[in-house]
Design a protein around this motif. Structure first.
Motif, PDB file in Angstrom:
ATOM      1  N   ARG A 111       0.850  -1.201   0.000  1.00 41.60           N
ATOM      2  CA  ARG A 111       0.000   0.000   0.000  1.00 41.60           C
ATOM      3  C   ARG A 111       0.875   1.236   0.000  1.00 41.60           C
ATOM      4  O   ARG A 111       2.042   1.196   0.354  1.00 41.60           O
ATOM      5  CB  ARG A 111      -0.940   0.001   1.184  1.00 41.60           C
ATOM      6  CG  ARG A 111      -0.268   0.135   2.528  1.00 41.60           C
ATOM      7  CD  ARG A 111      -1.279   0.045   3.646  1.00 41.60           C
ATOM      8  NE  ARG A 111      -1.733  -1.325   3.795  1.00 41.60           N
ATOM      9  CZ  ARG A 111      -1.392  -2.128   4.799  1.00 41.60           C
ATOM     10  NH1 ARG A 111      -0.647  -1.677   5.748  1.00 41.60           N
ATOM     11  NH2 ARG A 111      -1.799  -3.355   4.856  1.00 41.60           N
ATOM     12  N   ARG A 112       0.257   2.307  -0.440  1.00 43.66           N
ATOM     13  CA  ARG A 112       0.960   3.586  -0.535  1.00 43.66           C
ATOM     14  C   ARG A 112       0.287   4.572   0.406  1.00 43.66           C
ATOM     15  O   ARG A 112      -0.937   4.563   0.553  1.00 43.66           O
ATOM     16  CB  ARG A 112       0.916   4.077  -1.973  1.00 43.66           C
ATOM     17  CG  ARG A 112       1.738   5.310  -2.238  1.00 43.66           C
ATOM     18  CD  ARG A 112       2.011   5.491  -3.719  1.00 43.66           C
ATOM     19  NE  ARG A 112       3.031   4.513  -4.124  1.00 43.66           N
ATOM     20  CZ  ARG A 112       3.040   3.882  -5.304  1.00 43.66           C
ATOM     21  NH1 ARG A 112       2.118   4.114  -6.189  1.00 43.66           N
ATOM     22  NH2 ARG A 112       3.983   3.013  -5.584  1.00 43.66           N
ATOM     23  N   SER A 113       1.054   5.406   1.041  1.00 39.99           N
ATOM     24  CA  SER A 113       0.531   6.437   1.921  1.00 39.99           C
ATOM     25  C   SER A 113      -0.434   7.326   1.141  1.00 39.99           C
ATOM     26  O   SER A 113      -0.249   7.545  -0.057  1.00 39.99           O
ATOM     27  CB  SER A 113       1.692   7.262   2.461  1.00 39.99           C
ATOM     28  OG  SER A 113       1.232   8.443   3.046  1.00 39.99           O
ATOM     29  N   PRO A 114      -1.458   7.870   1.810  1.00 40.05           N
ATOM     30  CA  PRO A 114      -2.380   8.772   1.110  1.00 40.05           C
ATOM     31  C   PRO A 114      -1.677   9.952   0.449  1.00 40.05           C
ATOM     32  O   PRO A 114      -2.137  10.462  -0.565  1.00 40.05           O
ATOM     33  CB  PRO A 114      -3.313   9.251   2.228  1.00 40.05           C
ATOM     34  CG  PRO A 114      -3.280   8.168   3.239  1.00 40.05           C
ATOM     35  CD  PRO A 114      -1.874   7.611   3.182  1.00 40.05           C
ATOM     36  N   SER A 115      -0.552  10.354   0.993  1.00 44.16           N
ATOM     37  CA  SER A 115       0.198  11.453   0.381  1.00 44.16           C
ATOM     38  C   SER A 115       1.075  10.964  -0.772  1.00 44.16           C
ATOM     39  O   SER A 115       1.703  11.767  -1.452  1.00 44.16           O
ATOM     40  CB  SER A 115       1.058  12.148   1.431  1.00 44.16           C
ATOM     41  OG  SER A 115       2.041  11.257   1.914  1.00 44.16           O
ATOM     42  N   THR A 159       5.854   4.015   0.568  1.00 43.58           N
ATOM     43  CA  THR A 159       5.113   2.840   0.126  1.00 43.58           C
ATOM     44  C   THR A 159       5.557   1.647   0.970  1.00 43.58           C
ATOM     45  O   THR A 159       6.749   1.499   1.243  1.00 43.58           O
ATOM     46  CB  THR A 159       5.381   2.559  -1.354  1.00 43.58           C
ATOM     47  OG1 THR A 159       4.984   3.700  -2.115  1.00 43.58           O
ATOM     48  CG2 THR A 159       4.618   1.339  -1.839  1.00 43.58           C
ATOM     49  N   ALA A 170       8.864  -0.133   4.736  1.00 48.49           N
ATOM     50  CA  ALA A 170       8.399   1.070   4.049  1.00 48.49           C
ATOM     51  C   ALA A 170       9.611   1.797   3.470  1.00 48.49           C
ATOM     52  O   ALA A 170      10.642   1.930   4.131  1.00 48.49           O
ATOM     53  CB  ALA A 170       7.657   1.980   5.006  1.00 48.49           C
ATOM     54  N   ARG A 212      10.833   5.259   1.083  1.00 51.05           N
ATOM     55  CA  ARG A 212      10.520   6.537   0.452  1.00 51.05           C
ATOM     56  C   ARG A 212      10.760   6.411  -1.050  1.00 51.05           C
ATOM     57  O   ARG A 212      11.511   5.560  -1.514  1.00 51.05           O
ATOM     58  CB  ARG A 212      11.398   7.646   1.029  1.00 51.05           C
ATOM     59  CG  ARG A 212      11.179   7.882   2.495  1.00 51.05           C
ATOM     60  CD  ARG A 212      10.612   9.252   2.667  1.00 51.05           C
ATOM     61  NE  ARG A 212      10.255   9.445   4.057  1.00 51.05           N
ATOM     62  CZ  ARG A 212       9.021   9.730   4.423  1.00 51.05           C
ATOM     63  NH1 ARG A 212       8.069   9.878   3.532  1.00 51.05           N
ATOM     64  NH2 ARG A 212       8.732   9.898   5.687  1.00 51.05           N
ATOM     65  N   ASP A 217       3.699   8.862  -0.502  1.00 51.09           N
ATOM     66  CA  ASP A 217       5.046   8.513  -0.068  1.00 51.09           C
ATOM     67  C   ASP A 217       5.054   8.411   1.443  1.00 51.09           C
ATOM     68  O   ASP A 217       4.565   9.346   2.104  1.00 51.09           O
ATOM     69  CB  ASP A 217       6.026   9.583  -0.542  1.00 51.09           C
ATOM     70  CG  ASP A 217       7.471   9.150  -0.478  1.00 51.09           C
ATOM     71  OD1 ASP A 217       7.726   7.955  -0.619  1.00 51.09           O
ATOM     72  OD2 ASP A 217       8.326  10.024  -0.295  1.00 51.09           O
TER      73      ASP A 217
END
Length: 78
Positions: A46-50, A54, A64, A66, A52
């Motif tokens: 999954r990827r952060s809502p922003s 992942t 995770a 960057r 970055d």
């Protein structure tokens, strides 16, 4: 022939196999310590809502990275 891309381009749910690390120095050492060695299978979780960082599933663990780190890892899409 499978497509080659950088790790940061894997979409959540897709997998790749590490083929090359472009990083140098301490960043390379960190990526190798995380298990990102050639031949390793990696799945994007999954990827952060922003956008970055992942989360990736690798060798039984979730890590995770960057975007800048993921750009240093070349993978073959599976």
């Amino acid at each position: 022939m499978a497509a080659i891309t950088s790790l940061d381009n894997l979409k959540p749910g897709s997998s790749g196999e590490v083929i090359f690390l472009q990083a140098r120095g301490l960043v390379r050492r960190r990526l190798l310590d995380l298990g990102l060695v050639p031949g390793t299978r990696v799945m994007a979780l999954r990827r952060s809502p922003s956008g970055d960082p992942t989360a990736f599933f690798i060798r039984g663990a979730t890590i995770a990275l960057r975007r800048e780190e993921g750009q240093q890892v070349l993978v073959r899409l599976l």
